[in-house]
Design an enzyme around this catalytic site. Structure first.
Site, PDB file in Angstrom:
ATOM      1  N   HIS A  37      29.153  99.087  37.595  1.00  0.00           N
ATOM      2  CA  HIS A  37      28.896  98.220  36.219  1.00  0.00           C
ATOM      3  C   HIS A  37      27.901  98.370  35.694  1.00  0.00           C
ATOM      4  O   HIS A  37      27.154  99.747  35.873  1.00  0.00           O
ATOM      5  CB  HIS A  37      28.807  96.542  36.918  1.00  0.00           C
ATOM      6  CG  HIS A  37      27.665  96.280  37.522  1.00  0.00           C
ATOM      7  ND1 HIS A  37      26.423  96.410  37.192  1.00  0.00           N
ATOM      8  CD2 HIS A  37      27.613  96.082  39.106  1.00  0.00           C
ATOM      9  CE1 HIS A  37      25.509  96.218  38.228  1.00  0.00           C
ATOM     10  NE2 HIS A  37      26.199  95.898  39.560  1.00  0.00           N
ATOM     11  N   GLU A  38      27.694  97.912  34.597  1.00  0.00           N
ATOM     12  CA  GLU A  38      26.727  98.259  33.348  1.00  0.00           C
ATOM     13  C   GLU A  38      25.314  98.315  34.061  1.00  0.00           C
ATOM     14  O   GLU A  38      24.524  99.281  33.417  1.00  0.00           O
ATOM     15  CB  GLU A  38      26.747  97.202  32.496  1.00  0.00           C
ATOM     16  CG  GLU A  38      26.430  97.312  31.007  1.00  0.00           C
ATOM     17  CD  GLU A  38      27.192  98.323  30.201  1.00  0.00           C
ATOM     18  OE1 GLU A  38      26.865  98.912  29.353  1.00  0.00           O
ATOM     19  OE2 GLU A  38      28.505  97.827  30.631  1.00  0.00           O
ATOM     20  N   GLY A  39      24.999  97.745  35.069  1.00  0.00           N
ATOM     21  CA  GLY A  39      23.612  97.712  35.767  1.00  0.00           C
ATOM     22  C   GLY A  39      23.482  99.240  36.483  1.00  0.00           C
ATOM     23  O   GLY A  39      22.460 100.030  35.738  1.00  0.00           O
ATOM     24  N   HIS A  40      24.450  99.691  37.034  1.00  0.00           N
ATOM     25  CA  HIS A  40      24.455 101.272  37.616  1.00  0.00           C
ATOM     26  C   HIS A  40      24.503 102.170  36.515  1.00  0.00           C
ATOM     27  O   HIS A  40      23.770 103.185  36.358  1.00  0.00           O
ATOM     28  CB  HIS A  40      25.737 101.475  38.388  1.00  0.00           C
ATOM     29  CG  HIS A  40      25.749 100.445  39.872  1.00  0.00           C
ATOM     30  ND1 HIS A  40      27.041  99.735  39.805  1.00  0.00           N
ATOM     31  CD2 HIS A  40      25.218 100.168  40.736  1.00  0.00           C
ATOM     32  CE1 HIS A  40      26.757  98.747  40.770  1.00  0.00           C
ATOM     33  NE2 HIS A  40      25.631  99.282  41.651  1.00  0.00           N
ATOM     34  N   GLN A  77      23.167  98.111  56.619  1.00  0.00           N
ATOM     35  CA  GLN A  77      22.317  97.160  56.095  1.00  0.00           C
ATOM     36  C   GLN A  77      22.931  95.909  55.867  1.00  0.00           C
ATOM     37  O   GLN A  77      22.489  94.960  55.100  1.00  0.00           O
ATOM     38  CB  GLN A  77      21.914  97.660  54.647  1.00  0.00           C
ATOM     39  CG  GLN A  77      22.934  97.935  53.693  1.00  0.00           C
ATOM     40  CD  GLN A  77      22.534  98.467  52.359  1.00  0.00           C
ATOM     41  OE1 GLN A  77      22.051  99.811  52.330  1.00  0.00           O
ATOM     42  NE2 GLN A  77      22.458  97.895  51.163  1.00  0.00           N
ATOM     43  N   GLY A 101      16.969  99.577  40.756  1.00  0.00           N
ATOM     44  CA  GLY A 101      16.893  98.347  39.704  1.00  0.00           C
ATOM     45  C   GLY A 101      16.322  97.422  40.395  1.00  0.00           C
ATOM     46  O   GLY A 101      16.027  97.017  41.586  1.00  0.00           O
ATOM     47  N   ARG A 103      29.214  92.295  43.366  1.00  0.00           N
ATOM     48  CA  ARG A 103      29.692  91.284  44.263  1.00  0.00           C
ATOM     49  C   ARG A 103      30.355  89.728  43.082  1.00  0.00           C
ATOM     50  O   ARG A 103      30.934  89.097  43.578  1.00  0.00           O
ATOM     51  CB  ARG A 103      28.627  90.489  44.919  1.00  0.00           C
ATOM     52  CG  ARG A 103      28.328  91.274  46.301  1.00  0.00           C
ATOM     53  CD  ARG A 103      27.323  90.637  47.123  1.00  0.00           C
ATOM     54  NE  ARG A 103      27.254  91.170  48.499  1.00  0.00           N
ATOM     55  CZ  ARG A 103      26.339  92.185  48.909  1.00  0.00           C
ATOM     56  NH1 ARG A 103      25.327  92.437  47.688  1.00  0.00           N
ATOM     57  NH2 ARG A 103      26.080  92.733  50.046  1.00  0.00           N
TER      58      ARG A 103
HETATM   59  P1  AMP Z   1      24.106  98.476  44.642  1.00  0.00           P
HETATM   60  O1  AMP Z   1      25.400  99.534  44.160  1.00  0.00           O
HETATM   61  O2  AMP Z   1      24.333  97.138  44.401  1.00  0.00           O
HETATM   62  O3  AMP Z   1      23.320  98.780  46.002  1.00  0.00           O
HETATM   63  O4  AMP Z   1      22.979  99.000  43.386  1.00  0.00           O
HETATM   64  C1  AMP Z   1      22.787 100.359  43.189  1.00  0.00           C
HETATM   65  C2  AMP Z   1      21.458 100.400  42.560  1.00  0.00           C
HETATM   66  O5  AMP Z   1      21.602  99.612  41.095  1.00  0.00           O
HETATM   67  C3  AMP Z   1      20.257  99.431  42.907  1.00  0.00           C
HETATM   68  O6  AMP Z   1      19.156 100.177  42.920  1.00  0.00           O
HETATM   69  C4  AMP Z   1      20.444  98.084  42.114  1.00  0.00           C
HETATM   70  O7  AMP Z   1      18.965  97.483  42.155  1.00  0.00           O
HETATM   71  C5  AMP Z   1      20.957  98.611  41.002  1.00  0.00           C
HETATM   72  N1  AMP Z   1      21.440  97.531  39.991  1.00  0.00           N
HETATM   73  C6  AMP Z   1      22.283  96.681  40.857  1.00  0.00           C
HETATM   74  N2  AMP Z   1      22.600  95.529  40.019  1.00  0.00           N
HETATM   75  C7  AMP Z   1      21.812  95.996  38.754  1.00  0.00           C
HETATM   76  C8  AMP Z   1      21.605  95.082  37.431  1.00  0.00           C
HETATM   77  N3  AMP Z   1      22.113  93.947  37.211  1.00  0.00           N
HETATM   78  N4  AMP Z   1      20.628  95.685  36.745  1.00  0.00           N
HETATM   79  C9  AMP Z   1      20.048  96.793  36.926  1.00  0.00           C
HETATM   80  N5  AMP Z   1      20.151  97.601  38.088  1.00  0.00           N
HETATM   81  C10 AMP Z   1      21.126  97.197  39.110  1.00  0.00           C
END
Ligand code: AMP
Length: 282
Positions: free
Chosen positions: A34-37, A61, A147, A187
């Site tokens: 998503h946008e965060g990634h 995990q 993040g 999620r």
């Molecule tokens: P995940 O796929 O959830 O394990 O996230 C991968 C990376 O993306 C981790 O370092 C998260 O902290 C970061 N991340 C997930 N959601 C966000 C968000 N909304 N804004 C910024 N970074 C994010």
């Protein structure tokens, strides 16, 4: 963009890049981008010669009652998004590739895990630290991007990098949110429509606490109660924790000072959501 599924091939590619003197930016994820990634990927793209994205839903995990099997996955879509960000490599190993047999060594995190998600998800950060150690050894990045959405994870990785002497720069990136304030998360697609609406209270309650701090409130108990009351009155979510600690040490505080984190986790029907605010107190 090259998709690599074996450790051997990834290491051989990395060896060649290192010989050419490339800096390597690494963004570890569990996919369903998503946008965060994408914000992490964009930053990595700006700051490095080569960018490696890993997609691996790490079983180590997840607790036995957690959502490993229902965690959303869409590799094709992730690849299209990564291509759009001009990523060089997607490292996409299978569970068997990463964990071929029972492990003889695992990483155990000793500090900063007795609170927040570390407390409610026993073993979670050991699983994170173990997979990140393996990924760091495979990718050997110059910089790794994480993040602040997972602020405790950033604190743990910070300790991992310094204790294990990884020559890696940790880059922490701000939380990216939906228009209504909900922190973006893979999620979120598993939220029922009613839960999705109610979930906006998480960010609203953090903002209300920030406002109270701005107006002079310094008592963590008062602030935690304010947040808990808002969440309970505006949603059916079950509060896992709402806490305030020093950041990044994650030590309890009698009165707010310096840099603090207000962090929360709330369980909705099928999804447990986390959010936080890090604030510098004057
Ligand atoms: P995940 O796929 O959830 O394990 O996230 C991968 C990376 O993306 C981790 O370092 C998260 O902290 C970061 N991340 C997930 N959601 C966000 C968000 N909304 N804004 C910024 N970074 C994010």
């Amino acid at each position: 963009m090259k998709v690599v599924t074996t450790i051997q091939e990834m290491q051989s590619e990395i060896r060649q890049l290192k010989e050419k003197g490339h800096s390597i930016g690494f963004v570890p994820t569990m996919g369903f981008l998503h946008e965060g990634h994408l914000t992490l990927l964009k930053k990595a793209r700006q700051e490095n010669d080569t960018v490696v994205l890993s997609i691996f839903v790490n079983p180590l995990q997840f607790g036995p009652k957690e959502d490993f099997s229902t965690y959303p996955r869409d590799f094709e879509r992730d690849c299209a998004l990564a291509e759009g960000e001009k990523i060089d490599y997607v490292f996409f190993p299978s569970v068997k590739e990463m964990y071929p047999g029972s492990a003889s060594v695992k990483v155990v995190v000793e500090k900063r895990t007795d609170v927040l998600c570390g407390k409610s998800r026993p073993g979670h950060f050991d699983g994170v630290a173990t997979v990140i150690t393996k990924l760091f050894n495979i990718i050997m990045p110059t910089r790794a991007y994480f993040g602040i959405k997972d602020a405790q994870q950033v604190a743990v990785i910070d300790g991992l990098i310094s204790d294990f002497n990884f020559p890696i720069e940790l880059v922490a990136v701000d939380i990216v949110r939906e228009q209504d304030g909900l922190a973006k998360s893979s999620r979120n697609v598993n939220l029922l429509p009613e839960d999705r609406q109610q979930a906006t209270v998480l960010y609203k309650s953090l903002q209300a606490a920030k406002e109270a701090i701005f107006h002079g409130e310094r008592n963590p108990v008062t602030l935690v109660n304010l947040i808990k009351e808002m969440i309970t009155s505006e949603s059916k979510g079950e509060i896992d924790y709402v806490d305030i600690f020093s950041y990044p040490e994650l030590k309890p505080l009698e009165e707010l000072n310096d840099r603090i984190i207000i962090a929360l986790a709330v369980k909705f029907t099928k999804v447990r959501l986390i959010d936080n605010l890090i604030i510098n107190i004057n």
